[in-house]
Each structure stands twice: as structure tokens, then as C-alpha cells.
Design an enzyme around this catalytic site. Structure first.
Site, short mmCIF file in Angstrom:
data_model
loop_
_atom_site.label_atom_id
_atom_site.label_comp_id
_atom_site.label_asym_id
_atom_site.label_seq_id
_atom_site.Cartn_x
_atom_site.Cartn_y
_atom_site.Cartn_z
N ASP A 36 0.86 -1.14 -0.01
CA ASP A 36 0.11 0.11 -0.15
C ASP A 36 0.77 1.14 0.10
O ASP A 36 1.60 1.41 0.92
CB ASP A 36 -1.00 -0.10 1.16
N HIS A 77 -2.87 -0.37 -2.73
CA HIS A 77 -3.79 0.51 -2.26
C HIS A 77 -5.10 0.50 -3.41
O HIS A 77 -4.70 0.51 -4.58
CB HIS A 77 -3.62 2.02 -2.03
#
Length: 177
Positions: free
Chosen positions: A115, A146
Site C-alpha cells: 500500500d 492501495h
């Protein structure tokens, strides 16, 4: 039944943004920076209370959120009477880990291991604080970035999204059914 409250109504009611337009992307970050998390949680509690009383409701209610919404799902588990909360790649959760002991319902978190907005240190802090909590389940998605579950997004991954969504559906059936 589902309800999608306008949590940005204090800043810009009814706003619609497109993540593929830079001006909208920039505006989203402005709204994020100015968002009052505490008032947002109050709004979520109001929505949960309304859902519980709505025609056809079984009296249980939960929340699902992505990114900032994933953070709000975590805080909803901590600060509201939600029965179930699901957070997808929630940002800033590591800043509020001290609130986990207040969770009365159940929480499911989907963590993207690559992420760009939640670094490895934050992910490790989440695991250290939450892995042994009896009401919390964390699932890591190796190699995912993400927004891996957002169709049409830059980092969308159909296989990982399906796995996360299937887990979410089973969790919600168990906790809210």
C-alpha cells in the site's frame, strides 16, 4: 439494505469526484485534509441508528469503508454501536490503535501489503496491536497496492478483490444475518 451517507456534507454537499481527473483527485485530498473525523463518526452513528429502525431491518447494522472509509470503519468499530465493520486498506489506523479495546462489535480489515499510503511500519503496528484481539480479523493481500478492490482503478486486481469481497460477504452474513 444499504445506506451511503454523505460524510462530506459539511464541506461540500453532494460532491461527486472522478479519480481519473487530476482536478478531482486534488479536490479529494483537500476534502480529506479538512475532514472532521469526530463529526464523521457522529454521522455514521446517526446512519446506524436510522438503519436499525428502518422497515425491513433485523435491528443489526454495519459499516464498510475504503481508504479514509477504511479508517472510519475502524473508528466506527471503536466508537459506535456497529455490529460489524469492514475496512479495506484503511489509512491512519495505526494512529488510533489505542482505541481497539473499546470494540464491542466485530471488525474485518483488508490490508494491501504494498500500500502506497500505508507503509510497512504502519502495517506491522496494526498486526502487533490487533492480531490477537478476539473481535478483529486482519487479512493481508500480498503484493497488492492501495485500492486493489476498486474496479477500474489503477491497482485493481480481480482475484484479490474477489477474495476480499467474498470474505466481506461471509463476515457480514455471520455478523448481521
Amino acid at each position: 439494505m444499504a445506506l451511503c451517507p454523505d460524510l462530506f456534507w459539511r464541506q461540500e454537499p453532494g460532491i461527486q469526484l472522478n479519480d481519473k481527473i487530476q482536478k478531482d483527485w486534488d479536490r479529494a485530498f483537500e476534502l480529506y485534509q479538512g475532514f472532521d473525523v469526530d463529526k464523521g463518526i457522529d454521522d455514521i452513528q446517526t446512519a446506524l441508528s436510522w438503519l436499525r429502525k428502518a422497515d425491513g431491518s433485523n435491528g443489526k447494522a454495519g459499516v464498510i469503508g475504503y481508504c479514509l472509509g477504511g479508517f472510519l470503519a475502524y473508528l466506527s468499530a471503536c466508537r459506535t454501536d456497529t455490529d460489524a465493520a469492514v475496512g479495506y486498506y484503511g489509512v491512519s489506523i495505526d494512529s488510533k490503535l489505542d482505541e481497539a479495546d473499546t470494540i464491542k462489535g466485530h471488525l474485518l480489515l483488508h490490508v494491501a501489503t504494498e500500500d502506497e499510503f500505508v507503509d510497512k511500519a504502519a502495517q506491522q503496528a496494526m498486526h502487533n496491536a490487533l492480531d490477537n484481539h478476539p473481535r478483529i480479523t486482519l487479512h493481508d493481500y500480498e503484493g497488492m497496492n492501495h485500492a486493489f478492490a476498486r474496479p477500474g482503478g489503477t491497482h485493481y486486481d480481480e482475484k484479490a478483490a474477489k477474495k476480499a469481497n467474498d470474505r466481506t460477504l461471509e463476515f457480514l452474513k455471520t455478523r448481521l444475518g
